[in-house]
Design a protein around this motif. Structure first.
Motif, mmCIF file in Angstrom:
data_model
loop_
_atom_site.group_PDB
_atom_site.id
_atom_site.type_symbol
_atom_site.label_atom_id
_atom_site.label_comp_id
_atom_site.label_asym_id
_atom_site.label_seq_id
_atom_site.Cartn_x
_atom_site.Cartn_y
_atom_site.Cartn_z
ATOM 1 N N LYS A 1 12.652 4.544 6.652
ATOM 2 C CA LYS A 1 11.332 5.175 6.832
ATOM 3 C C LYS A 1 10.308 4.629 5.854
ATOM 4 C CE LYS A 1 13.093 9.539 8.687
ATOM 5 N NZ LYS A 1 13.131 11.019 8.519
ATOM 6 N N LYS A 2 10.740 3.724 4.962
ATOM 7 C CA LYS A 2 9.845 3.140 3.947
ATOM 8 C C LYS A 2 9.160 4.240 3.148
ATOM 9 C CE LYS A 2 7.582 0.593 6.909
ATOM 10 N NZ LYS A 2 6.614 -0.402 7.450
ATOM 11 N N THR A 3 9.953 5.197 2.715
ATOM 12 C CA THR A 3 9.413 6.362 2.018
ATOM 13 C C THR A 3 10.275 6.692 0.812
ATOM 14 O OG1 THR A 3 8.491 7.236 4.077
ATOM 15 C CG2 THR A 3 8.768 8.784 2.254
ATOM 16 N N VAL A 4 9.606 7.074 -0.265
ATOM 17 C CA VAL A 4 10.296 7.587 -1.443
ATOM 18 C C VAL A 4 9.852 9.025 -1.649
ATOM 19 C CG1 VAL A 4 8.543 6.705 -3.047
ATOM 20 C CG2 VAL A 4 10.864 7.146 -3.864
ATOM 21 N N TYR A 5 10.772 9.845 -2.150
ATOM 22 C CA TYR A 5 10.516 11.267 -2.309
ATOM 23 C C TYR A 5 10.690 11.700 -3.763
ATOM 24 C CZ TYR A 5 11.439 11.010 2.722
ATOM 25 O OH TYR A 5 11.426 10.669 4.047
ATOM 26 N N LEU A 6 10.026 12.776 -4.099
ATOM 27 C CA LEU A 6 10.256 13.432 -5.377
ATOM 28 C C LEU A 6 10.399 14.921 -5.107
ATOM 29 C CD1 LEU A 6 10.499 12.948 -8.452
ATOM 30 C CD2 LEU A 6 8.089 13.653 -8.619
ATOM 31 N N GLN A 7 11.632 15.382 -5.152
ATOM 32 C CA GLN A 7 11.901 16.815 -5.005
ATOM 33 C C GLN A 7 11.724 17.470 -6.370
ATOM 34 O OE1 GLN A 7 12.752 18.774 -2.186
ATOM 35 N NE2 GLN A 7 12.304 20.373 -3.686
ATOM 36 N N MET A 8 10.833 18.415 -6.435
ATOM 37 C CA MET A 8 10.537 19.075 -7.710
ATOM 38 C C MET A 8 10.981 20.524 -7.616
ATOM 39 S SD MET A 8 6.811 17.431 -8.590
ATOM 40 C CE MET A 8 5.971 18.190 -7.210
ATOM 41 N N ASN A 9 11.835 20.947 -8.502
ATOM 42 C CA ASN A 9 12.337 22.318 -8.539
ATOM 43 C C ASN A 9 11.954 22.974 -9.857
ATOM 44 O OD1 ASN A 9 13.626 21.937 -6.025
ATOM 45 N ND2 ASN A 9 15.473 21.146 -7.012
ATOM 46 N N SER A 10 11.953 24.294 -9.842
ATOM 47 C CA SER A 10 11.685 25.078 -11.062
ATOM 48 C C SER A 10 10.413 24.602 -11.754
ATOM 49 C CB SER A 10 12.877 24.981 -12.017
ATOM 50 O OG SER A 10 14.067 25.398 -11.388
ATOM 51 N N LEU A 11 9.350 24.486 -10.987
ATOM 52 C CA LEU A 11 8.115 23.967 -11.556
ATOM 53 C C LEU A 11 7.565 24.879 -12.645
ATOM 54 C CD1 LEU A 11 6.073 22.449 -8.602
ATOM 55 C CD2 LEU A 11 7.132 21.261 -10.522
ATOM 56 N N LYS A 12 6.934 24.243 -13.621
ATOM 57 C CA LYS A 12 6.311 24.941 -14.741
ATOM 58 C C LYS A 12 4.820 24.594 -14.761
ATOM 59 C CE LYS A 12 10.542 24.005 -17.391
ATOM 60 N NZ LYS A 12 11.067 23.377 -18.633
ATOM 61 N N PRO A 13 4.007 25.439 -15.365
ATOM 62 C CA PRO A 13 2.581 25.104 -15.460
ATOM 63 C C PRO A 13 2.333 23.745 -16.111
ATOM 64 C CG PRO A 13 2.908 27.394 -15.988
ATOM 65 C CD PRO A 13 4.272 26.803 -15.840
ATOM 66 N N GLU A 14 3.171 23.343 -17.029
ATOM 67 C CA GLU A 14 2.990 22.056 -17.701
ATOM 68 C C GLU A 14 3.320 20.868 -16.801
ATOM 69 O OE1 GLU A 14 4.760 24.675 -18.814
ATOM 70 O OE2 GLU A 14 6.575 24.008 -19.886
ATOM 71 N N ASP A 15 3.822 21.115 -15.602
ATOM 72 C CA ASP A 15 4.027 20.043 -14.629
ATOM 73 C C ASP A 15 2.740 19.733 -13.860
ATOM 74 O OD1 ASP A 15 7.233 21.467 -13.943
ATOM 75 O OD2 ASP A 15 6.839 19.620 -15.085
ATOM 76 N N THR A 16 1.705 20.512 -14.082
ATOM 77 C CA THR A 16 0.432 20.277 -13.424
ATOM 78 C C THR A 16 -0.111 18.898 -13.779
ATOM 79 O OG1 THR A 16 -0.157 22.610 -13.331
ATOM 80 C CG2 THR A 16 -1.973 21.032 -13.264
ATOM 81 N N ALA A 17 -0.400 18.098 -12.761
ATOM 82 C CA ALA A 17 -0.854 16.722 -12.977
ATOM 83 C C ALA A 17 -1.161 16.080 -11.635
ATOM 84 C CB ALA A 17 0.210 15.897 -13.698
ATOM 85 N N VAL A 18 -1.774 14.917 -11.706
ATOM 86 C CA VAL A 18 -1.847 14.054 -10.534
ATOM 87 C C VAL A 18 -0.591 13.186 -10.553
ATOM 88 C CG1 VAL A 18 -3.104 12.226 -9.343
ATOM 89 C CG2 VAL A 18 -4.359 14.031 -10.548
ATOM 90 N N TYR A 19 0.121 13.189 -9.450
ATOM 91 C CA TYR A 19 1.365 12.437 -9.353
ATOM 92 C C TYR A 19 1.122 11.148 -8.567
ATOM 93 C CZ TYR A 19 4.061 16.186 -11.389
ATOM 94 O OH TYR A 19 4.572 17.112 -12.265
ATOM 95 N N GLN B 1 0.851 -1.191 0.000
ATOM 96 C CA GLN B 1 0.000 0.000 0.000
ATOM 97 C C GLN B 1 0.884 1.238 0.000
ATOM 98 O OE1 GLN B 1 -2.566 -0.677 3.404
ATOM 99 N NE2 GLN B 1 -4.119 -1.600 2.085
ATOM 100 N N LEU B 2 0.523 2.193 -0.855
ATOM 101 C CA LEU B 2 1.309 3.402 -1.032
ATOM 102 C C LEU B 2 0.426 4.614 -0.818
ATOM 103 C CD1 LEU B 2 3.072 2.259 -4.329
ATOM 104 C CD2 LEU B 2 4.038 2.188 -2.026
ATOM 105 N N VAL B 3 0.934 5.587 -0.078
ATOM 106 C CA VAL B 3 0.174 6.804 0.191
ATOM 107 C C VAL B 3 1.051 8.010 -0.107
ATOM 108 C CG1 VAL B 3 -1.082 8.149 1.891
ATOM 109 C CG2 VAL B 3 -1.184 5.641 1.954
ATOM 110 N N GLU B 4 0.621 8.802 -1.097
ATOM 111 C CA GLU B 4 1.361 10.003 -1.478
ATOM 112 C C GLU B 4 0.892 11.201 -0.664
ATOM 113 O OE1 GLU B 4 0.479 7.767 -5.445
ATOM 114 O OE2 GLU B 4 -0.558 8.282 -3.586
ATOM 115 N N SER B 5 1.773 12.159 -0.517
ATOM 116 C CA SER B 5 1.438 13.425 0.133
ATOM 117 C C SER B 5 2.372 14.502 -0.395
ATOM 118 C CB SER B 5 1.552 13.303 1.655
ATOM 119 O OG SER B 5 2.876 12.971 2.026
ATOM 120 N N THR C 1 9.126 -5.031 3.677
ATOM 121 C CA THR C 1 10.306 -5.308 2.857
ATOM 122 C C THR C 1 10.461 -4.244 1.772
ATOM 123 O OG1 THR C 1 9.028 -6.764 1.405
ATOM 124 C CG2 THR C 1 10.179 -7.778 3.273
ATOM 125 N N PHE C 2 10.108 -3.023 2.117
ATOM 126 C CA PHE C 2 10.175 -1.896 1.184
ATOM 127 C C PHE C 2 11.507 -1.830 0.461
ATOM 128 C CE2 PHE C 2 9.287 2.223 -0.473
ATOM 129 C CZ PHE C 2 10.427 2.999 -0.297
#
Length: 122
Positions: free
Chosen positions: A76-94, A3-7, A28-29
């Motif tokens: 911590k059984k966690t993966v991250y996505l650091q997003m920099n210099s965001l653009k309007p075209e990055d708008t989405a459900v991740y 089970q995965l939960v994004e935030s 066993t992440f």
């Protein structure tokens, strides 16, 4: 069953730098390769980034290379996505995704989170 939960999503101004998190239930992440995908309105889901089970290998879509960074903390059984210099075209459900470790990189995943909306305003 993993089970995965994004935030970490939300409304961000162009040029902003939010960080998405994905917490996993699987004990066993550390045996799972992890990926991030996104889906914009009216478009198909697309690959964003992936990281191997050990964290030793990463890969990115050309559209985010140099702006996004994927990382993981197996304790911590966690993966991250650091997003920099965001653009309007990055708008989405991740979406966060997991697959049992195998060849890397791979673009087919077995387990998916529910997604988190990222909206970039210009």
């Amino acid at each position: 069953q993993v089970q995965l939960v994004e935030s970490g999503g939300g409304l961000v101004q162009a040029g902003g730098s939010p960080r998405l998190s994905c917490a996993a239930s699987e004990r066993t992440f550390s045996s799972y390769d992890m990926g991030w995908f996104r889906q914009a309105p009216g478009r198909e889901r697309e690959f964003v980034a992936a990281i191997s089970w050990s964290g030793g290998s990463t890969t990115y879509a050309d559209s985010v290379k140099g702006r996004f960074t994927i990382s993981r903390d197996n304790a911590k059984k966690t993966v991250y996505l650091q997003m920099n210099s965001l653009k309007p075209e990055d708008t989405a459900v991740y979406y966060c995704a997991a697959r049992y470790r195998d060849y890397f990189p791979a673009y087919e995943y077995d387990y998916w989170g529910q997604g988190t909306q990222v909206t970039v305003s210009s």
